[in-house]
Design a protein around this motif. Structure first.
Motif, PDB file in Angstrom:
ATOM      1  N   UNK B  74       0.822  -1.214   0.000  1.00 44.23           N
ATOM      2  CA  UNK B  74       0.000   0.000   0.000  1.00 44.23           C
ATOM      3  C   UNK B  74       0.852   1.259   0.000  1.00 44.23           C
ATOM      4  N   UNK B  75       2.176   1.090  -0.115  1.00 42.42           N
ATOM      5  CA  UNK B  75       3.091   2.243  -0.068  1.00 42.42           C
ATOM      6  C   UNK B  75       2.880   3.204  -1.235  1.00 42.42           C
ATOM      7  N   UNK B  76       2.265   2.686  -2.312  1.00 42.37           N
ATOM      8  CA  UNK B  76       2.046   3.547  -3.484  1.00 42.37           C
ATOM      9  C   UNK B  76       1.259   4.792  -3.110  1.00 42.37           C
ATOM     10  N   UNK B  77       0.436   4.704  -2.102  1.00 47.51           N
ATOM     11  CA  UNK B  77      -0.439   5.801  -1.684  1.00 47.51           C
ATOM     12  C   UNK B  77       0.383   7.005  -1.208  1.00 47.51           C
ATOM     13  N   UNK B  78       1.622   6.707  -0.733  1.00 46.60           N
ATOM     14  CA  UNK B  78       2.493   7.782  -0.268  1.00 46.60           C
ATOM     15  C   UNK B  78       2.832   8.765  -1.388  1.00 46.60           C
TER      16      UNK B  78
END
Lengths: 340, 204
Positions: B74-78
């Motif tokens: 879910x790091x893409x949200x950063x």
């Protein structure tokens, strides 16, 4: 069709001055251009030879029971390949002693009386001979005697670069001359000298890919440049490539000789296109780029200038920002101490 | 004692430093290849070509893993600058870099576990990692498989546009890298951000 041959021949004779010598010049002096009528006459005469000495002739012999498939397995030629070639304007009998080939069956002696290349190319051969004598092909024991011009240059099919024009075709034609031996154990064995450590045993053909494994993108190079770009000595502008073929120890191994703005390819593979070089769309060596993207050689100085400029600006900007930060921090520190 | 948060998991740090090594290698060898000249001996050409190929393929693999790990974690949200007020936050951030930082003003953005990056960071990282990097990698891959490129284009070798795209995207990454390294000194101290990328802990 006729116009094509006229044009082809004019280029051949006038521009290359000496590539093709007329049959009458048996003394080795340069001949006058062959006129189109003579070319037609020669073509017509050659049809008699091709009636047997071609795939079509072998398939449908002019006489029954000739067993041409067996007899002519080493002496067949295709008119489609011969006619456009440099020698395609000539009568077969100009090189293949006519008096022995007119009647059939041909006299056996005719096979040994093929005219040597010096009959027409005497001056060129005289100039090239010292180069050839220094070549790896002459220096290896017993090899020199086995070599003729025709060993590398296919007299029936070769077309000079200036007429061939397309560098890919030039590469394919010229490399074929090298690879015919260097990529075939059978042909290599016919020429190979004895091994240095194995007298009496012929030297084995080194695998062409293995000995070039230091060269990145080897296969790409095979299609883009000729063996002789690296395996001949340095060449001056407007000069012909040397016939001194260099072995692997002496061959060019510095990539930047080709892969740089001052690429040697300009005076080698692209020599025949030198006059067309106009730095098209601002590219350095645009003539090379019209055929192959050669990293290091086919650059755009303006684009490079912009990129280098942006890098310098960014670095300078960061350094200036950092310097101001340091000065500002020191001043704040000084102000604080003063306030104390 | 200052407050600190665990900001960067191990995989992001390992990915980042692998990227550093590979990109520096690619830049040095890339310069050696593009500006090849007997008078400019950086890395010998054939060696540079081999290293560039290996490092390039490695970067493709590392990028593939990065994309997968980003999706899974879910790091893409950063990397997504979240509205509302993205432009306003960019302006505030830009103003601080151009003025506030010299006056010793506090950083306008407080880093959190939920949002690691300020708006300008998020946008620039997004552009680099999801727009420029894939184009650079794809053009590099076409170099490896030149049969994928058009045979000819505008009277030139069809590899030319691929080469130009590769060169310019590579140059953009170099520009980003210079700014990125420098802006890494704008943390609480000049080295604190580099420390965060090593330990994972961020000090407010």
């Amino acid at each position: 069709m006729f116009a094509y041959w006229r044009q082809g021949f004019t280029v051949l004779v006038l521009v290359l001055a000496g590539s093709v010598w007329a049959p009458a010049s048996r003394a080795g002096t340069e001949a006058a251009p062959i006129d189109t009528a003579t070319i037609e006459k020669n073509r017509k005469a050659n049809e008699a030879c091709f009636a047997c000495h071609s795939a079509a002739g072998i398939k449908n012999p002019p006489k029954a029971d000739l067993d041409l498939a067996n007899k002519l397995k080493d002496s067949r030629l295709e008119p489609a390949l011969f006619n456009p070639a440099d020698h395609g304007v000539m009568d077969c009998r100009q090189c293949h002693a006519g008096n022995h080939y007119d009647p059939y069956p041909h006299a056996e002696v005719g096979k040994n009386e093929t005219a040597p290349c010096t009959e027409c190319h005497a001056a060129k051969v005289m100039r090239l001979e010292p180069q050839f004598n220094a070549s790896v092909h002459a220096k290896n024991e017993g090899l020199k005697e086995k070599f003729t011009c025709n060993t590398c240059h296919n007299a029936h099919e070769n077309i000079v670069a200036l007429r061939l024009k397309d560098p890919h075709k030039i590469v394919a034609q010229d490399n074929h001359g090298c690879l015919e031996c260097h990529n075939s154990d059978l042909t290599f064995a016919k020429f190979a000298p004895d091994g240095e450590k194995t007298p009496g045993v012929k030297r084995k053909r080194p695998d062409i890919d293995t000995i070039h494994d230091w060269l990145p993108n080897t296969k790409l190079h095979w299609n883009a440049v000729r063996c002789v770009e690296c395996h001949t000595p340095e060449v001056a502008a407007k000069k012909m490539l040397s016939h001194e073929i260099l072995d692997k120890e002496k061959a060019e191994k510095k990539c930047v000789t080709c892969h740089s703005a001052n690429s040697t390819l300009k005076v080698r593979l692209y020599r025949h296109m030198a006059k067309d070089e106009q730095q098209r769309l601002g590219f350095t060596n645009s003539v090379i780029l019209s055929n192959s993207y050669v990293i290091g050689a086919t650059r755009h100085p303006v684009l490079d200038g912009i990129v280098i400029g942006l890098v310098i600006l960014t670095l300078a900007g960061m350094l200036a920002h950092g310097a101001i930060r340091i000065v500002a921090a020191l001043r704040r520190k000084g102000n604080k101490e003063q306030a104390k | 004692m200052s407050e600190r948060i665990y900001l960067l998991p191990l995989w992001i740090r390992v990915w980042h430093w692998t990227n550093v090594l590979l990109i520096i290698t690619l830049v040095v060898t890339g310069i050696s290849l593009h500006f090849a000249d007997p008078k400019l001996p950086l890395v010998e050409f054939s060696l540079a070509a081999r290293i560039h190929d290996i490092a390039g393929f490695s970067l493709v693999a590392v990028y593939g893993l990065f994309v997968i790990a980003n999706i899974v974690s879910g790091n893409w949200w950063q990397y997504v600058p979240k509205p509302p007020g993205v432009l306003e936050r960019c302006k505030v951030q830009g103003k601080w870099y151009l003025w506030g930082i010299f006056k010793g003003e506090p950083h306008p953005y407080r880093v959190s576990e939920e949002q690691n990056f300020n708006a300008l960071q998020a946008i620039s990282y997004w552009v680099i990692m999801y727009m420029i990097m894939p184009v650079m990698l794809l053009s590099g891959l076409i170099f490896q498989f030149p049969q994928l490129a058009p045979d000819r284009l505008f009277g030139f070798d069809g590899l030319l546009p691929v080469a130009i795209v590769h060169y310019l995207t590579g140059a953009a990454i170099v520009l980003f890298m210079i700014a990125h390294i420098y802006l890494g000194t704008t943390g609480k101290t000049a080295t604190s951000m580099f420390g965060t990328m090593i330990t994972g802990w961020h000090e407010h």
